[in-house]
Design a protein around this motif. Structure first.
Motif, PDB file in Angstrom:
ATOM      1  N   GLY A 169      10.701  -1.864   5.526  1.00 19.45           N
ATOM      2  CA  GLY A 169       9.913  -2.507   4.482  1.00 19.45           C
ATOM      3  C   GLY A 169       8.938  -1.549   3.818  1.00 19.45           C
ATOM      4  N   ILE A 170       8.243  -0.752   4.626  1.00 20.94           N
ATOM      5  CA  ILE A 170       7.293   0.223   4.080  1.00 20.94           C
ATOM      6  C   ILE A 170       8.024   1.311   3.293  1.00 20.94           C
ATOM      7  N   GLY A 171       9.140   1.783   3.855  1.00 17.47           N
ATOM      8  CA  GLY A 171       9.888   2.852   3.197  1.00 17.47           C
ATOM      9  C   GLY A 171      10.572   2.427   1.911  1.00 17.47           C
ATOM     10  N   TYR A 172      10.902   1.138   1.803  1.00 18.96           N
ATOM     11  CA  TYR A 172      11.535   0.637   0.587  1.00 18.96           C
ATOM     12  C   TYR A 172      10.572   0.592  -0.600  1.00 18.96           C
ATOM     13  N   ILE A 173       9.290   0.376  -0.318  1.00 15.98           N
ATOM     14  CA  ILE A 173       8.338   0.058  -1.385  1.00 15.98           C
ATOM     15  C   ILE A 173       8.253   1.103  -2.497  1.00 15.98           C
ATOM     16  N   PRO A 174       8.084   2.417  -2.192  1.00 10.43           N
ATOM     17  CA  PRO A 174       7.880   3.368  -3.305  1.00 10.43           C
ATOM     18  C   PRO A 174       9.010   3.375  -4.329  1.00 10.43           C
ATOM     19  N   GLN A 175      10.266   3.490  -3.860  1.00  9.59           N
ATOM     20  CA  GLN A 175      11.372   3.558  -4.816  1.00  9.59           C
ATOM     21  C   GLN A 175      11.613   2.222  -5.509  1.00  9.59           C
ATOM     22  N   MET A 176      11.446   1.125  -4.774  1.00 11.26           N
ATOM     23  CA  MET A 176      11.638  -0.169  -5.409  1.00 11.26           C
ATOM     24  C   MET A 176      10.536  -0.435  -6.430  1.00 11.26           C
ATOM     25  N   LEU A 177       9.330   0.044  -6.144  1.00 10.85           N
ATOM     26  CA  LEU A 177       8.239  -0.094  -7.105  1.00 10.85           C
ATOM     27  C   LEU A 177       8.546   0.671  -8.391  1.00 10.85           C
ATOM     28  N   VAL A 178       9.199   1.840  -8.256  1.00 10.08           N
ATOM     29  CA  VAL A 178       9.601   2.611  -9.437  1.00 10.08           C
ATOM     30  C   VAL A 178      10.456   1.749 -10.365  1.00 10.08           C
TER      31      VAL A 178
END
Length: 228
Positions: A169-178
């Motif tokens: 969940g934490i690792g998904y956030i940066p790229q998904m936020l992009v």
């Protein structure tokens, strides 16, 4: 930082990954709104209200569970629901897809793979037994990670499922936020979203590299301490 990355022996692959993802972001940010088919999907979901949310979560879960890009789910989420709701809903879909793949792997495939490749399963379990959270987080932060393969392999092991989901969940956030930003930018017509997205790509990659290097240093220290 540059010197440490070179020492890791992964500089060419890292540069290629960064350039490819930045190109994708720049192209996506510069395409006219009427040329983006996903925009129509977003508008239809937004108009459908609560029913559209159910459809978005269901389709997003199934799509990510079979390895389709979670970035596309995030982009459509940004188009349909804006920044924060789009991020929350697309992240929920991606984690649900992750959970679905792991459970199918664990319940339907694990015993067959264990019987046929016992040595591989033993090595995989040994690799993930320690620092599970950090290792999964590093994989999730990479721009071109193998999401489906990672989920399948986790299903073959007995690693902490809570740590795995939290790191994912934490690792998904940066790229998904992009890509949520890109979708929301198309939705509200803000060109600055593309610049913010490019910056987030770089932050995501270098955060993953930093965690990887710290993990390697801890491993070396542990080996030296055990040899004393």
């Amino acid at each position: 930082m540059t010197r440490l990355i070179r020492q890791s022996g992964r500089l060419p692959a890292l540069i290629a990954s960064i350039l490819l993802l930045v190109i994708i972001v720049v192209v996506a940010a510069s395409v006219p709104e009427d040329r983006i088919p996903a925009r129509r999907w977003g508008l239809l979901l937004e108009a459908a209200g609560a029913y559209g949310i159910v459809v978005f979560l269901s389709v997003g879960t199934l799509a990510t569970s079979i390895g389709l890009p979670r970035q596309l789910v995030a982009f459509i989420g940004g188009l349909a629901y804006g920044l924060l709701p789009g991020l929350a809903l697309s992240l929920m879909a991606a984690l649900s897809g992750c959970h679905l793949t792991v459970q199918v792997s664990r319940r339907l495939l694990r015993h067959r793979v264990e019987r046929r490749y016992p040595a591989f399963i033993e090595r995989l379990s040994r690799l993930l037994r320690h620092d599970t959270f950090v290792k999964v987080l590093i994989l999730r932060l990479q721009p071109l990670g193998t999401n489906l393969l990672t989920n399948l392999c986790i299903g073959f092991t007995d690693v902490s499922y809570r740590k795995f989901l939290l790191a994912s969940g934490i690792g998904y956030i940066p790229q998904m936020l992009v890509f949520v930003l890109l979708g929301a930018g198309v939705r509200v017509g803000e060109e600055t979203q593309g610049l913010i997205s490019g910056l987030l790509v770089l932050i995501s990659v270098f955060l993953g590299v930093g965690l990887y290097l710290q993990h390697k240093q801890r491993q070396k220290k542990a080996i030296l301490d055990s040899s004393d």
